[in-house]
Motif scaffolding. Structure first.
Motif, mmCIF file in Angstrom:
data_model
loop_
_atom_site.group_PDB
_atom_site.id
_atom_site.type_symbol
_atom_site.label_atom_id
_atom_site.label_comp_id
_atom_site.label_asym_id
_atom_site.label_seq_id
_atom_site.Cartn_x
_atom_site.Cartn_y
_atom_site.Cartn_z
ATOM 1 N N GLN A 95 0.801 -1.263 0.070
ATOM 2 C CA GLN A 95 0.087 0.061 0.064
ATOM 3 C C GLN A 95 0.837 0.910 -0.060
ATOM 4 N N VAL A 96 2.039 1.253 0.684
ATOM 5 C CA VAL A 96 2.878 2.504 0.910
ATOM 6 C C VAL A 96 3.291 2.619 -0.768
ATOM 7 N N ALA A 97 3.876 1.481 -1.445
ATOM 8 C CA ALA A 97 4.386 1.795 -2.779
ATOM 9 C C ALA A 97 3.409 2.360 -3.520
ATOM 10 N N LYS A 98 2.044 1.965 -3.515
ATOM 11 C CA LYS A 98 0.900 2.267 -4.548
ATOM 12 C C LYS A 98 0.637 3.765 -4.121
ATOM 13 N N THR A 99 0.667 4.053 -2.916
ATOM 14 C CA THR A 99 0.390 5.682 -2.336
ATOM 15 C C THR A 99 1.158 6.536 -2.897
ATOM 16 N N LEU A 100 2.377 6.156 -2.826
ATOM 17 C CA LEU A 100 3.734 6.952 -3.201
ATOM 18 C C LEU A 100 3.644 7.153 -4.782
ATOM 19 N N ALA A 101 3.175 6.367 -5.418
ATOM 20 C CA ALA A 101 3.263 6.183 -7.071
ATOM 21 C C ALA A 101 1.883 7.139 -7.429
ATOM 22 N N THR A 159 3.153 10.857 -6.449
ATOM 23 C CA THR A 159 3.994 11.452 -6.873
ATOM 24 C C THR A 159 4.119 11.481 -8.594
ATOM 25 N N ASN A 160 3.252 10.499 -8.947
ATOM 26 C CA ASN A 160 3.377 10.100 -10.542
ATOM 27 C C ASN A 160 4.614 9.761 -10.964
ATOM 28 N N TYR A 161 5.668 8.979 -10.100
ATOM 29 C CA TYR A 161 6.764 8.379 -10.349
ATOM 30 C C TYR A 161 6.437 6.850 -10.086
ATOM 31 N N ALA A 162 7.672 6.082 -10.457
ATOM 32 C CA ALA A 162 7.504 4.870 -10.447
ATOM 33 C C ALA A 162 8.164 4.559 -8.594
ATOM 34 N N THR A 163 7.754 3.583 -7.855
ATOM 35 C CA THR A 163 8.081 3.610 -6.331
ATOM 36 C C THR A 163 8.415 2.056 -6.266
ATOM 37 N N MET A 164 9.165 1.964 -5.156
ATOM 38 C CA MET A 164 9.725 0.916 -4.507
ATOM 39 C C MET A 164 9.942 0.655 -3.099
ATOM 40 N N GLY A 196 14.660 -0.877 6.212
ATOM 41 C CA GLY A 196 14.243 -1.317 4.864
ATOM 42 C C GLY A 196 14.444 0.045 4.175
ATOM 43 N N THR A 197 14.379 -0.044 2.701
ATOM 44 C CA THR A 197 14.595 1.179 1.671
ATOM 45 C C THR A 197 13.023 1.434 1.170
ATOM 46 N N VAL A 198 12.886 2.730 1.053
ATOM 47 C CA VAL A 198 11.884 3.201 0.202
ATOM 48 C C VAL A 198 12.280 4.098 -1.020
ATOM 49 N N GLY A 199 11.937 3.931 -2.123
ATOM 50 C CA GLY A 199 12.545 4.835 -3.134
ATOM 51 C C GLY A 199 11.644 5.274 -4.149
ATOM 52 N N ILE A 200 11.989 6.398 -4.653
ATOM 53 C CA ILE A 200 11.087 7.025 -5.758
ATOM 54 C C ILE A 200 11.954 7.236 -7.096
ATOM 55 N N ILE A 201 11.577 6.832 -8.332
ATOM 56 C CA ILE A 201 12.303 6.657 -9.482
ATOM 57 C C ILE A 201 11.485 7.539 -10.336
ATOM 58 N N GLY A 202 12.132 8.617 -11.066
ATOM 59 C CA GLY A 202 11.687 9.334 -12.032
ATOM 60 C C GLY A 202 12.692 10.055 -12.897
ATOM 61 N N PRO A 203 12.227 11.007 -13.690
ATOM 62 C CA PRO A 203 13.214 11.793 -14.637
ATOM 63 C C PRO A 203 14.195 12.605 -13.732
ATOM 64 N N LYS A 204 15.337 13.261 -14.290
ATOM 65 C CA LYS A 204 16.144 13.959 -13.376
ATOM 66 C C LYS A 204 15.391 15.270 -13.111
ATOM 67 N N ARG A 205 14.341 15.715 -14.188
ATOM 68 C CA ARG A 205 13.783 16.890 -13.788
ATOM 69 C C ARG A 205 12.359 16.728 -12.811
ATOM 70 N N ASP A 261 10.203 16.724 -9.469
ATOM 71 C CA ASP A 261 10.042 17.687 -8.499
ATOM 72 C C ASP A 261 10.667 17.271 -6.940
ATOM 73 N N TYR A 262 11.764 17.620 -6.941
ATOM 74 C CA TYR A 262 12.525 17.140 -5.861
ATOM 75 C C TYR A 262 12.031 17.574 -4.420
ATOM 76 N N ASP A 263 11.673 18.733 -4.306
ATOM 77 C CA ASP A 263 11.093 19.364 -3.122
ATOM 78 C C ASP A 263 9.659 18.314 -2.639
ATOM 79 N N LYS A 264 9.030 18.171 -3.535
ATOM 80 C CA LYS A 264 7.825 17.133 -3.230
ATOM 81 C C LYS A 264 8.089 15.984 -2.997
ATOM 82 N N VAL A 265 9.105 15.102 -3.677
ATOM 83 C CA VAL A 265 9.661 13.862 -3.521
ATOM 84 C C VAL A 265 10.160 13.643 -2.313
ATOM 85 N N ILE A 266 11.078 14.509 -1.901
ATOM 86 C CA ILE A 266 11.966 14.523 -0.744
ATOM 87 C C ILE A 266 10.904 14.567 0.617
#
Length: 344
Positions: free
Chosen positions: A107-113, A116-121, A310-319, A321-326
């Motif tokens: 559920q955490v992975a799904k909520t983050l995706a 943020t509109n990015y890929a999550t793990m 454990g590790t939670v991560g967000i994968i997206g383009p280099k552009r 939205d770092y503020d929002k992701v962090i």
């Protein structure tokens, strides 16, 4: 044999004290050894009853008592039954806990995706400090013992040990006491040659068996667990043109499906020193994962206590939205930590 609580405590105190000292146990010793708060006279009366029941014997006139074979049997049966009950309860608790945790992490992975509109793990927690919490040696048949090792994080490992020598109940109990006294709370690195030599010396004629058991305990706490990783939002990468060309998209989707590259990312994150924010950011070529060289990866390590991280991560383009992701990662990390602490 049914014993009331008072007699059971006195019998257990006699057995444990005799195992430790090898000397007959008197009523005065029992009065200091238990939490019964009984007078010496009352304890002597109870000891007389235990003697009549054949559970303890008086080797010499005016001496204390020692356990009889029947007394050892009662003590060992009750002790093993209690330990078996504890291990069974722990297994049931862990199975229920693991199922709930797996659903939570998905559920955490799904909520983050979605947020943020990015890929999550997110990886399931791994034990980072492999300490021994408890060891139980029990007889399976004439040629085998079962070593049950409970590691930090309440992870349970069982290992069959072939044996040539036969152990009676008293010696089995002594070995359990010796191993737990000496090894509980230690990591594999702390189980050094000097410690092993000292334990083998205390074990006497059973030194070779003890050596096998220690080797087994060490093996169980250094075995790698299969790393579980849950992902979501992999198709979000198609929303970003720089990641959506056929080769890039194919490589990224493969990474999320096969998860080998994600395992490498988790191991890198867990082994790295965190900065003050608890967040790590890998941009482009800073990524250790080849398929993510055109991406930015932002990770955080969550800690559930008992060395479980454990590790939670967000994968997206280099552009991205770092503020929002962090900000999102920091909040999610804190929620995971707090959720676990609230249940303890």
């Amino acid at each position: 044999m049914q014993l009331d609580d008072r007699k059971r405590k006195i019998l257990h105190a006699i057995v444990r004290n005799y195992l430790e000292t090898g000397e007959p146990v008197g009523s005065r010793t029992i009065s200091k050894f238990t939490d019964l708060n009984l007078s010496s006279a009352t304890i002597r009366n109870e000891m007389s009853d235990l003697e009549e029941m054949g559970l303890i014997i008086q080797p010499h006139t005016s001496a204390g008592r020692i356990p009889s074979d029947q007394g050892y049997r009662v003590y060992v049966d009750e002790m093993l039954a209690e330990k078996d009950k504890e291990v069974d309860q722990m297994k049931e608790m862990l199975l229920d806990k693991e199922e709930k945790l797996e659903n939570l992490l998905k559920q955490v992975a799904k909520t983050l995706a979605v947020d943020t509109n990015y890929a999550t793990m997110i990886s399931a927690p791994q034990v980072q400090r492999n300490k021994i919490k408890f060891i139980q040696i029990s007889r399976v048949d004439e040629g085998h013992l079962l070593a049950t090792v409970v590691r930090e994080g309440n992870l349970i490992k069982n290992k069959m040990i072939p044996v040539e020598e036969q152990l009676d109940d008293a010696n089995m109990l002594k070995l359990n006491i010796l191993l737990n006294t000496r090894l509980t709370g230690l990591t594999v690195e702390q189980i050094n040659i000097g410690l092993i030599a000292a334990i083998k010396q205390e074990a006497g004629i059973h030194s070779e068996l003890v050596s096998k058991i220690i080797d087994t305990a060490a093996e169980t706490i250094i075995q790698d667990e299969d790393l579980q990783i849950y992902t979501s939002g992999a198709t979000n990468i198609f929303k970003y043109p720089e990641l959506a060309d056929q080769q890039n998209a194919s490589d990224l989707i493969s990474a999320f499906e096969e998860k080998t590259d994600l395992t490498s990312l988790v191991e890198t994150t867990l082994s790295s020193e965190e900065n003050e924010t608890g967040i790590q950011v890998y941009i482009g070529n800073e990524n250790s994962v080849q398929s993510m060289k055109d991406c930015s990866v932002v990770t955080a390590t969550y800690d559930l206590g008992d060395g479980m991280r454990g590790t939670v991560g967000i994968i997206g383009p280099k552009r991205m939205d770092y503020d929002k992701v962090i900000s999102t990662l920091k909040n999610m990390r804190k929620s995971l930590d707090d959720l676990y602490k609230d249940k303890h």
